[in-house]
Motif scaffolding. Structure first.
Motif, mmCIF file in Angstrom:
data_model
loop_
_atom_site.group_PDB
_atom_site.id
_atom_site.type_symbol
_atom_site.label_atom_id
_atom_site.label_comp_id
_atom_site.label_asym_id
_atom_site.label_seq_id
_atom_site.Cartn_x
_atom_site.Cartn_y
_atom_site.Cartn_z
ATOM 1 N N LEU A 227 33.017 43.079 47.651
ATOM 2 C CA LEU A 227 33.461 42.368 47.026
ATOM 3 C C LEU A 227 35.163 42.673 46.683
ATOM 4 O O LEU A 227 36.187 41.999 46.379
ATOM 5 N N GLU A 228 34.972 43.579 46.186
ATOM 6 C CA GLU A 228 36.533 44.097 45.538
ATOM 7 C C GLU A 228 37.634 44.107 46.393
ATOM 8 O O GLU A 228 38.550 43.830 45.910
ATOM 9 N N GLU A 229 36.964 44.852 47.910
ATOM 10 C CA GLU A 229 37.712 45.391 49.129
ATOM 11 C C GLU A 229 38.321 43.761 49.391
ATOM 12 O O GLU A 229 39.302 43.651 49.822
ATOM 13 N N ALA A 230 36.651 42.390 49.404
ATOM 14 C CA ALA A 230 37.590 41.322 49.177
ATOM 15 C C ALA A 230 38.773 40.917 48.691
ATOM 16 O O ALA A 230 39.541 40.636 49.032
ATOM 17 N N LEU A 231 39.001 41.440 47.453
ATOM 18 C CA LEU A 231 40.202 40.287 46.285
ATOM 19 C C LEU A 231 41.551 41.340 46.648
ATOM 20 O O LEU A 231 42.251 40.985 46.595
ATOM 21 N N GLU B 60 44.170 46.104 42.485
ATOM 22 C CA GLU B 60 42.478 46.944 42.494
ATOM 23 C C GLU B 60 41.640 46.076 41.303
ATOM 24 O O GLU B 60 42.639 45.658 40.703
ATOM 25 N N TYR B 61 40.487 45.812 41.964
ATOM 26 C CA TYR B 61 39.357 44.995 40.873
ATOM 27 C C TYR B 61 38.683 46.382 40.731
ATOM 28 O O TYR B 61 37.922 46.585 41.639
ATOM 29 N N ASP C 105 33.495 46.262 35.778
ATOM 30 C CA ASP C 105 34.187 46.368 33.650
ATOM 31 C C ASP C 105 34.273 45.105 33.800
ATOM 32 O O ASP C 105 34.308 44.738 32.279
ATOM 33 N N ALA C 106 34.620 44.161 34.587
ATOM 34 C CA ALA C 106 35.167 42.804 34.299
ATOM 35 C C ALA C 106 34.165 41.988 34.080
ATOM 36 O O ALA C 106 33.423 40.989 32.554
#
Length: 323
Positions: free
Chosen positions: A289-293, A300-301, A305-306
């Motif tokens: 999901l981070e890659e998609a974002l 970078e997300y 942490d969020a």
């Protein structure tokens, strides 16, 4: 007497032979790229995956005329238009050495492996469509409506046989493959299968996602299946919009509003909610999901942490300010 007009509940991808071919080529190339990665041929895997992403984007571009013209779905039209540049950018990032995108590639490949056979194998397709239609009919019966089922325009026993003389619009609907929820199920199946995690947690996350999707999809189908014949949205302002800007017959307004605006908008909300629930059980899915974002935003997300997500061992990944 001619049969009453009908409206398809959702898009049927199978009606596009050339589009099917593009989808199979893209998914096949994704799988080959993953095999190359498994053989430690990372550079070759990135190059092949990059090309596959471009083909995948072209596949979605070919869907635009259908979504815009026949399905008259603004949301799906916009998403299909956006897919090609996003997929091309994903390919570019792979060519530039972002190897981590191979995990997202793996997830999409598994999504295709789940969805495409169901879409192309007649027995599986028939069973899924007709089972969904029967379950939707049962849901209608719980609300006091029992129209019966007969053969729809797609050749399956999936059409709700409302008497046009007893409804507001004289229209009815029938179930197609996209109404079964298999697309959303494939998305979560791909995400869950792609990551490395204990089988027990993966199975739990998968069961939760599939169960919630099935239940919400049933509600969606019942809602659309009743809104269309009984004219729940036959209001002058809405009729004006659908007839003037979408070129639709006035009696199709309730279907278009229920399906293309209400249900599709709520589906996006539901997917976000299901994703959050899956993350609570299987935080490993945050990686693809981070890659998609990153593809979407260029940023970078750190979702852990969020979201303050506990790790698999039960420890908090984010730090609390409390003593």
């Amino acid at each position: 007497m001619s049969s009453p007009p009908v409206s398809v509940l959702s898009a049927a991808v199978g009606s596009f032979g050339a589009t099917d071919a593009l989808a199979w080529v893209a998914i096949g190339a994704f799988v080959l790229a993953l095999l190359l990665q498994w053989q430690s041929r990372e550079a070759a895997a990135r190059y092949l995956a990059a090309g596959a992403w471009v083909v995948f984007g072209v596949f979605w571009l070919t869907m635009v005329p259908y979504y815009y013209g026949e399905a008259q779905s603004p949301i799906q039209t916009v998403l299909s238009l956006a897919a090609l540049p996003l997929c091309a950018y994903t390919g570019y990032l792979l060519l530039q050495g972002r190897t981590s995108l191979l995990l997202l590639t793996k997830a999409v490949a598994i999504m295709g492996i789940i969805y495409l056979p169901v879409e192309t194998i007649p027995f599986a397709r028939t069973w899924l469509i007709e089972t969904t239609a029967a379950q939707t009919h049962y849901g209608m019966e719980l609300l006091g409506h029992s129209p019966g089922l007969n053969e729809g325009a797609n050749g399956y026993e999936s059409r709700f046989d409302f008497d046009p003389d007893e409804t507001v619009t004289g229209r009815t609907t029938y179930i197609v493959l996209a109404c079964t929820g298999i697309g959303s199920m494939a998305i979560f199946g791909g995400l869950i299968a792609a990551v490395k995690a204990p089988l027990r947690r993966k199975a739990t996350a998968f069961a939760l996602a599939i169960g919630v999707i099935w239940f919400l999809n049933l509600i969606r189908n019942v809602f659309i299946g009743l809104a269309s014949p009984f004219g729940w949205f036959q209001y002058d302002p809405l009729i004006y919009i659908t007839t003037t800007y979408m070129g639709s017959p006035a009696d199709r307004t309730s279907f278009l509003v229920a399906h293309n605006f209400v249900a599709q908008s709520l589906s996006i909300v539901a997917l976000v909610g299901i994703t959050y629930l899956v993350i609570r059980i299987l935080p490993e899915v945050m990686e693809p999901l981070e890659e998609a974002l990153f593809v979407l935003t260029g940023t970078e997300y750190d979702l852990a942490d969020a979201l303050g997500k506990p790790d698999p061992a039960g420890e908090q990944l984010t730090h609390s300010n409390d003593d």
